[in-house]
Motif scaffolding. Structure first.
Motif, PDB file in Angstrom:
ATOM      1  N   ARG A  86    -118.493 -36.921 -42.107  1.00  0.00           N
ATOM      2  CA  ARG A  86    -119.943 -36.913 -42.413  1.00  0.00           C
ATOM      3  C   ARG A  86    -120.574 -37.739 -41.162  1.00  0.00           C
ATOM      4  O   ARG A  86    -120.101 -38.821 -40.622  1.00  0.00           O
ATOM      5  CB  ARG A  86    -120.270 -38.094 -43.667  1.00  0.00           C
ATOM      6  CG  ARG A  86    -121.782 -37.968 -43.882  1.00  0.00           C
ATOM      7  CD  ARG A  86    -122.057 -38.385 -45.415  1.00  0.00           C
ATOM      8  NE  ARG A  86    -121.860 -37.126 -46.091  1.00  0.00           N
ATOM      9  CZ  ARG A  86    -122.027 -37.046 -47.571  1.00  0.00           C
ATOM     10  NH1 ARG A  86    -122.040 -38.201 -48.130  1.00  0.00           N
ATOM     11  NH2 ARG A  86    -121.611 -35.830 -47.975  1.00  0.00           N
ATOM     12  N   SER A  87    -121.539 -37.375 -40.465  1.00  0.00           N
ATOM     13  CA  SER A  87    -122.349 -37.970 -39.605  1.00  0.00           C
ATOM     14  C   SER A  87    -122.919 -39.310 -39.913  1.00  0.00           C
ATOM     15  O   SER A  87    -123.251 -39.740 -40.849  1.00  0.00           O
ATOM     16  CB  SER A  87    -123.550 -37.244 -39.012  1.00  0.00           C
ATOM     17  OG  SER A  87    -122.995 -35.931 -38.441  1.00  0.00           O
ATOM     18  N   THR A  88    -122.674 -40.334 -38.948  1.00  0.00           N
ATOM     19  CA  THR A  88    -123.249 -41.700 -39.086  1.00  0.00           C
ATOM     20  C   THR A  88    -123.923 -42.334 -37.807  1.00  0.00           C
ATOM     21  O   THR A  88    -123.570 -41.650 -36.918  1.00  0.00           O
ATOM     22  CB  THR A  88    -122.031 -42.650 -39.465  1.00  0.00           C
ATOM     23  OG1 THR A  88    -121.132 -42.840 -38.463  1.00  0.00           O
ATOM     24  CG2 THR A  88    -121.289 -42.396 -40.854  1.00  0.00           C
ATOM     25  N   ASN A  89    -124.511 -43.156 -38.017  1.00  0.00           N
ATOM     26  CA  ASN A  89    -125.151 -43.894 -36.779  1.00  0.00           C
ATOM     27  C   ASN A  89    -124.218 -45.059 -36.138  1.00  0.00           C
ATOM     28  O   ASN A  89    -124.452 -45.348 -34.851  1.00  0.00           O
ATOM     29  CB  ASN A  89    -126.474 -44.672 -37.051  1.00  0.00           C
ATOM     30  CG  ASN A  89    -127.482 -43.715 -37.613  1.00  0.00           C
ATOM     31  OD1 ASN A  89    -127.667 -42.298 -37.168  1.00  0.00           O
ATOM     32  ND2 ASN A  89    -128.374 -44.145 -38.366  1.00  0.00           N
ATOM     33  N   ALA A  90    -123.096 -45.160 -36.754  1.00  0.00           N
ATOM     34  CA  ALA A  90    -122.110 -46.103 -36.122  1.00  0.00           C
ATOM     35  C   ALA A  90    -121.135 -45.343 -35.328  1.00  0.00           C
ATOM     36  O   ALA A  90    -120.690 -44.067 -35.551  1.00  0.00           O
ATOM     37  CB  ALA A  90    -121.472 -46.976 -37.243  1.00  0.00           C
ATOM     38  N   PRO A  91    -120.680 -46.044 -34.336  1.00  0.00           N
ATOM     39  CA  PRO A  91    -119.581 -45.244 -33.543  1.00  0.00           C
ATOM     40  C   PRO A  91    -118.482 -45.236 -34.378  1.00  0.00           C
ATOM     41  O   PRO A  91    -117.944 -45.725 -35.168  1.00  0.00           O
ATOM     42  CB  PRO A  91    -119.391 -46.527 -32.420  1.00  0.00           C
ATOM     43  CG  PRO A  91    -120.423 -47.300 -32.348  1.00  0.00           C
ATOM     44  CD  PRO A  91    -121.070 -47.320 -33.779  1.00  0.00           C
ATOM     45  N   PRO A  92    -117.742 -44.050 -34.044  1.00  0.00           N
ATOM     46  CA  PRO A  92    -117.963 -42.894 -32.910  1.00  0.00           C
ATOM     47  C   PRO A  92    -119.033 -41.869 -33.390  1.00  0.00           C
ATOM     48  O   PRO A  92    -118.873 -41.050 -32.710  1.00  0.00           O
ATOM     49  CB  PRO A  92    -116.410 -42.298 -32.864  1.00  0.00           C
ATOM     50  CG  PRO A  92    -116.040 -42.485 -34.255  1.00  0.00           C
ATOM     51  CD  PRO A  92    -116.512 -43.749 -34.826  1.00  0.00           C
TER      52      PRO A  92
END
Length: 170
Positions: A86-92
């Motif tokens: 799932r896409s997140t705003n935290a790296p990576p």
């Protein structure tokens, strides 16, 4: 409810693309039986257009009510595990969301949304664990087809003394 768990490790790749709209994609590529001592998002391999990461550990769950699906997965000729990122705003930029051995749950993950879903080959150790779970907990349930009531076609033709015809209205 019968439930067993096993911790698995997940390997993902970040592939560079030559595309005007997107510069890279994430792709789950493998599952390890057990979790290594490495920290999540440890870089395993780097080349010009590919970086391979150990994404982290995930607790794979098996449920007694899903043994039929697990059996179908094992009989498929290519037993697989479905991984959801799932896409997140935290790296990576992505996070490990789900790992499942249930092919129907894996298919349902692909129906909507922006998650990255990929089926990867199931390691032999997990195939043996899954087969033992199915052997211990599977209960064959007979298929019972519902019988519909037949329509009474004569009921539509019967009319009583006040059938609603124009002759009755006068």
């Amino acid at each position: 409810m019968v439930r067993e768990t096993m911790v698995v490790g997940v390997i993902v790749e970040r592939r560079v693309l030559d595309n005007p709209w997107i510069d890279h994609v994430w792709m789950p590529v493998a599952v390890l039986a057990g979790a290594p001592a490495a920290a999540p998002w440890t870089v395993l391999h780097v080349s010009d257009d590919l970086t391979r990461f150990y994404a982290g550990a995930f607790e794979l769950e098996l449920f007694g009510s899903d043994t039929g699906m697990y059996r179908d997965n094992l009989r498929s000729g290519r037993p697989s595990l479905w991984i959801a990122l799932r896409s997140t705003n935290a790296p990576p930029g992505v996070a490990l969301h789900l790992v499942t051995a249930n092919p129907f749950e894996g298919e349902s993950l692909t129906e909507a949304g922006t998650d990255i879903i990929e089926a990867v080959p199931m390691p032999i150790e997990l195939q043996q664990w899954l087969a033992a779970f199915v052997e211990a907990h599977h209960v064959e349930r007979p298929f019972i087809k519902r019988q519909r009531d037949r329509a009474d076609i004569n009921a539509m033709a019967r009319r009583g003394p006040h059938s609603g015809s124009m002759d009755d209205a006068e």
